[in-house]
Enzyme design. Structure first.
Site, short mmCIF file in Angstrom:
data_model
loop_
_atom_site.label_atom_id
_atom_site.label_comp_id
_atom_site.label_asym_id
_atom_site.label_seq_id
_atom_site.Cartn_x
_atom_site.Cartn_y
_atom_site.Cartn_z
N ASP A 97 0.88 -1.31 -0.03
CA ASP A 97 -0.11 0.07 -0.02
C ASP A 97 0.75 1.41 -0.01
OD1 ASP A 97 -1.88 1.85 0.56
OD2 ASP A 97 -2.83 0.63 1.82
N HIS A 133 -3.16 -0.33 -2.35
CA HIS A 133 -4.34 0.24 -1.67
C HIS A 133 -5.54 -0.35 -2.13
CE1 HIS A 133 -5.77 3.13 1.34
NE2 HIS A 133 -6.25 3.88 0.46
#
Length: 264
Positions: A214, A242
């Site tokens: 992420d 993400h």
């Protein structure tokens, strides 16, 4: 026994349409899923708090509970705030004690903000360790290179559509990236600094999905929120960025099925 309903809480800038492929995959596994339209996205004037988002989430959950369904709620990114606040008092254990049918059996934080009472999004992201300070330095360096976020005069954040995919949609395919970027709305800056009033994961069983690559909510910040839970979270891990609901929806479906009580 019927499968629980799945309520999906989008993060900042995101709409229900971002989650359609995940909804379709859940349907194949015999789960009905609904993503909440978040009032803060494209709000004009920009909303000052997350409270209307939390109310919208709560209403969708209540609609499922009123139909006699149990619910698993999946929150993405900043959506973890509205999910937690909207879930107050709706856990299965609490509802059962009141003689009410249906309840939330699990909260799933998908690289999401899992905040203790009194903390805000901005407060949680203040670096606490040398590793986090280095990641913040790298973030500022990238921001200086690519340009920072645009904030309108009335306080709405507009994402730079030419390079936001580097942060939000790494590991996704180009076709999905192009569609997702076009769907993004604006998001008010105000809610990011408003503290939460409820530590939901201490009252309702919860899972945290760690996304190791992420680029928006870096792994050490995710791990710190899990640690703050002091054993409250079941933890799932993946190599996604993400937006694992786009890059690896099958994995997220399996996480949800386990959260719903299936043995996979």
């Amino acid at each position: 026994m019927a499968n629980p309903s799945i309520v999906i809480v989008p993060g900042a800038w995101h709409r229900p349409a971002h989650f359609q492929s995940l909804i379709d995959e859940l349907a194949k596994a015999n789960y009905d899923a609904e993503a909440v339209t978040m009032p803060a996205v494209d709000s004009n004037p920009p909303l000052a708090s997350w409270d209307q988002d939390a109310q919208a989430v709560r209403q969708v959950i209540l609609n499922k509970l009123d139909a006699g369904k149990d619910v698993v709620v999946l929150g993405h990114s900043f959506g973890g705030v509205a999910m937690s606040e909207g879930a107050k008092g709706l856990g299965k254990k609490e509802r059962d004690a009141q003689g009410l049918k249906g309840g939330i059996i699990k909260l799933v934080y998908m690289c999401a903000m899992a905040l203790p009472e009194g903390q805000s999004h901005i407060g949680q992201l203040v670096p606490q360790t040398p590793e986090e300070e280095e990641l913040e330095r790298q973030r500022k360096e990238l921001e200086a290179k690519l340009g920072g976020l645009q904030v309108t005069a009335d306080g709405a954040i507009v994402l730079p559509k030419d390079h936001v995919h580097l942060v939000l949609y790494n590991r996704c395919n180009q076709k999905d990236i192009d569609r997702a970027v076009e769907l993004l709305g604006t998001f008010p800056i105000g809610p990011l600094s408003v503290p939460v009033t409820y530590t939901a994961y201490r009252e309702i069983p919860s899972t945290y999905i760690v996304c190791k690559n992420d680029m928006a909510l870096r792994e050490p910040f995710q791990r710190r929120m899990i640690a703050q839970g002091e054993g409250c979270f079941e933890v799932e891990e993946c190599e996604e960025g993400h937006s694992p609901f786009m890059s690896n929806p099958g994995f997220i479906v399996d996480c949800i099925r386990r959260a719903a009580g299936e043995k996979l």
